[in-house]
Design an enzyme around this catalytic site. Structure first.
Site, PDB file in Angstrom:
ATOM      1  N   ASP A 243       0.881  -1.162   0.000  1.00  0.00           N
ATOM      2  CA  ASP A 243       0.000   0.000   0.000  1.00  0.00           C
ATOM      3  C   ASP A 243       0.923   1.217   0.000  1.00  0.00           C
ATOM      4  O   ASP A 243       2.118   1.128   0.345  1.00  0.00           O
ATOM      5  CB  ASP A 243      -0.949  -0.006   1.209  1.00  0.00           C
ATOM      6  CG  ASP A 243      -2.160   0.912   0.971  1.00  0.00           C
ATOM      7  OD1 ASP A 243      -2.093   1.776   0.068  1.00  0.00           O
ATOM      8  OD2 ASP A 243      -3.170   0.775   1.691  1.00  0.00           O
ATOM      9  N   TRP A 244       0.379   2.347  -0.406  1.00  0.00           N
ATOM     10  CA  TRP A 244       1.204   3.533  -0.648  1.00  0.00           C
ATOM     11  C   TRP A 244       1.904   4.011   0.637  1.00  0.00           C
ATOM     12  O   TRP A 244       1.243   4.368   1.609  1.00  0.00           O
ATOM     13  CB  TRP A 244       0.335   4.616  -1.272  1.00  0.00           C
ATOM     14  CG  TRP A 244       0.280   4.557  -2.782  1.00  0.00           C
ATOM     15  CD1 TRP A 244       0.434   5.619  -3.627  1.00  0.00           C
ATOM     16  CD2 TRP A 244       0.088   3.417  -3.653  1.00  0.00           C
ATOM     17  NE1 TRP A 244       0.353   5.199  -4.950  1.00  0.00           N
ATOM     18  CE2 TRP A 244       0.151   3.868  -4.994  1.00  0.00           C
ATOM     19  CE3 TRP A 244      -0.089   2.052  -3.425  1.00  0.00           C
ATOM     20  CZ2 TRP A 244       0.019   2.999  -6.079  1.00  0.00           C
ATOM     21  CZ3 TRP A 244      -0.229   1.195  -4.513  1.00  0.00           C
ATOM     22  CH2 TRP A 244      -0.172   1.673  -5.817  1.00  0.00           C
TER      23      TRP A 244
END
Ligand code: BGC
Length: 680
Positions: free
Chosen positions: A247-248
């Site tokens: 995930d970012w």
């Protein structure tokens, strides 16, 4: 020094040959990469946010991705194009229509390609553990069976267009409070029975090409460096052939470069942190990970590039389109079938426009648009028909006046609920409270006092409390954030052009403390740890087993017609472990209007050596029937459908004895039942 190649020379390399076997192409390309080039492919391009880095020498273009769960996201495509705003995932979950989820997948994939992206950062398949999770609207349901069926349909649809689906957020990311650090403390049985099934099914049944590792820790270890999740289960047990992306910025708090690498994290997004080249080189040179491990991680990313046609000539690529009338029609259909009629006292609905002169449409969500909000799933929609607009369009045709005074109108519609502001239904924060804002409650009560024909329309992505107003209101509709055509679909339902057929994919509790995750601060939102003490008793499993009456049960949704359930038949009164039990039931539309029914099948293990839910969804089918029409719906059950996860022995187990089959119109509206014996 690696050899420099001309464009013509690259074109002739084996990996560029679209007729070769994909694995041969992958190996050919992998073998040409230098160590530094492999490092380069391990992380996203600085500031680009959604793409990998190119490797010019070999003609490897950037691999670009996009959000998200309800349309091609605005982030990263803002300056490019407007896209179809589909209803949010909880609304799609409420359709219980797998065909629609697949169509959604196909349509959104075409738009992803039209925006020159190769991967969709969706579906989000985290379980709705609490009504307060800010991202419930992006997720499909509280139930693992509905979740997995729906997720598989989406992934199949998306990938049929050679666009990669990225199933997220793996796993136990069920809240946004302290999502970057919190550890979800969750037992093995709950993982197996509740949180993992949809992820697993997208791999086993739909060959998902990508997974996104979560921000949070799972039992102490961050998702991005969770070897047990990413390698032991995902790769080895389930047979995943795709790649894992972080995930970012999720790698920020992980312990080390080598732990991410050794856990099988292929791609760090949005740009290098743990996979900065200096860090990679240092860890590699000191023997903390091997080239074989690196190769396997890179191989997987390359494989997905080939699967999505990254190196293929145009004629090999499926056609793309964006904002077409077909896509808008799919968005409308999902809204039409996902909107749920919660309450309809005295059959107030549908409203016959020929019998009224005026209608009042009030409330903060009547004219509010929601597409461009909520966090990473925000859409720059081609248009958005609000409830007000949808209702007004219909009224205009029939010359019914839309007025402001509830007291003077023949019918009053109050459109309330939530929005995508931080602290409501939004990524980054969970909801602060379960109740609607005081102002909205006051408005509902005021309108209901002035007009006995008051309809409350809720626009929200998760349940809200209703005890301050529900008794005074004869009709309530849950309209969710129903996409660009939501207002029209809503009007079709209010004015009886369509019979509502959405069914709740999540339990609506009377009060928050009834909800399984809300026993204490330990269980929600926790501090550095959040304890899933309810175990497998999530959603209706909890309400049923603890005998708590929900406000509206899982699977609930009213219709304008009625359905009769008869002739429940089982193919046998007993089955053994290799057998399949066939169950059939006859459904008749016994009312006066064409309508759709979601026939739900639940199974109950009558006697068990461990605690089991009172019932579990194991089958459903949505059918359309004309008045008087009959249809036989059949289901199949096998050993796995009867099994629970035995924590002691570490395996699934079905125990001998009686099982009940419960078939009905909601989890608490069981119409016919029968039983059979499992012989082992
Ligand atoms: C979200 C993901 C999303 C990513 C890229 C993250 O903050 O958790 O769901 O796909 O951003 O926008």
């Amino acid at each position: 020094m690696a050899e420099k190649l001309s464009k013509d020379e690259i074109r002739k390399l084996p990996f560029m040959n679209a007729d070769l076997d994909i694995e041969e192409r992958v190996e050919d390309l992998l073998n040409r990469l230098t160590l530094e080039e492999k490092f380069r492919l391990c992380s996203g391009k600085r500031l680009s946010f959604f793409s990998t880095k190119k490797i010019k020498r070999l003609g490897i273009r950037q691999f670009i991705m996009t959000d998200g769960p309800n349309g091609v996201g605005a982030l990263g495509t803002y300056f490019i194009k407007r896209t179809t705003y589909f209803p949010v995932a909880i609304c799609r979950g409420a359709t219980w229509n797998l065909d629609l989820s697949e169509k959604f997948g196909i349509a959104i994939a075409k738009e992803v390609r039209a925006c020159k992206r190769s991967m969709l950062l969706a579906p989000g398949v985290n379980i709705q553990r609490t009504p307060l999770c800010g991202r419930n609207f992006e997720y499909q349901t509280e139930d693992p069976y509905l979740n997995k069926k729906t997720a598989v349909a989406v992934v199949k649809g998306v990938q049929s267009q050679r666009i990669a689906a990225c199933v997220k957020h793996f796993v136990a990311n069920n809240q946004d409070t302290r999502r970057f650090i919190v550890s979800s403390e969750v037992g093995e049985r709950a993982l197996q029975e509740i949180y993992l099934p949809a992820f697993e099914a997208t791999v086993r049944e739909a060959d998902a090409w990508s997974f996104m590792a979560c921000y949070n820790r799972v039992n102490g270890t961050y998702g991005c460096e969770h070897e047990n999740l990413l390698i032991d289960r995902l790769r080895n047990e389930w047979g995943f052939r795709g790649f894992v992306v972080s995930d970012w910025f999720a790698t920020r708090n992980t312990t080390s470069t080598e732990n991410c690498m050794n856990a099988g994290l292929s791609l760090e997004m949005p740009w290098p942190i743990k996979y900065r080249k200096g860090r990679l080189r240092k860890a590699f040179e000191s023997g903390k990970f091997t080239e074989e491990t690196l190769d396997e991680n890179v191989r997987r990313l390359l494989r997905v590039m080939f699967l999505t046609g990254h190196f293929d000539p145009k004629e090999k690529i499926p056609p793309c389109s964006r904002n077409t009338p077909e896509h808008h029609a799919i968005a409308r259909k999902i809204a039409e079938e996902g909107i749920v009629l919660l309450k309809n006292e005295g059959d107030l609905l549908p409203i016959n426009l020929d019998e009224i002169n005026s209608i009042a449409v009030l409330g903060p969500n009547a004219k509010k648009k929601h597409a461009f909000g909520g966090g990473s799933s925000m859409i720059r929609a081609a248009h958005e028909i609000t409830p007000y607009k949808g209702i007004k369009e219909k009224c205009k045709v029939k010359k019914v006046e839309v007025i402001k005074s509830a007291a003077e109108a023949d019918v009053a519609i109050v459109v309330v609920g939530l929005n995508h502001k931080l602290g409501n239904d939004s990524e980054g924060k969970d909801r602060k409270k379960f109740e609607l804002p005081d102002k909205q409650i006051a408005l509902i009560n005021e309108v209901a006092e002035q007009n006995p024909k008051t309809i409350v329309v809720l626009v929200s992505g998760s349940p809200v409390a209703m005890d301050g107003w529900i008794n005074g209101v004869p009709a309530i509709i849950e309209a969710w954030y129903a996409g660009m055509e939501g207002g029209r679909a809503l009007a079709d339902i209010i004015f009886g052009e369509v019979s509502p057929s959405g069914k709740l994919p999540i339990t609506f509790p009377k009060k928050l403390s009834d909800s399984p995750a809300h026993k204490s601060v330990r269980t929600f939102p926790g501090k550095d740890k959040v304890y899933y003490e309810e175990g497998i008793f999530v959603g209706y499993r909890h309400f049923d087993t603890n005998d708590i009456e929900p406000l509206f049960p899982f699977g609930h949704g009213l219709s304008y017609t009625t359905f009769k359930y008869d002739n429940l038949k089982l193919s046998s009164s007993s089955i053994s472990s290799g057998d399949t039990l066939e169950i059939s039931v006859e459904i008749t539309n016994s009312g006066g209007m064409e309508g759709k029914e979601v026939v739900q099948l639940y199974v109950k293990d009558v006697e068990s050596s461990v605690e089991r839910p009172l019932k579990e969804l194991k089958g459903f089918e949505k059918i359309n029937l004309e008045p008087g029409e009959k249809s036989v719906v059949t289901f199949k059950l096998d050993k796995q459908d009867l099994s629970f996860y035995d924590e002691k022995e570490g395996c699934w187990k079905a125990e001998k004895g009686l099982f009940k089959i419960l078939v009905g119109s909601s989890s608490r509206d069981i119409r016919v039942e029968s039983e059979f014996e499992y012989l082992g």
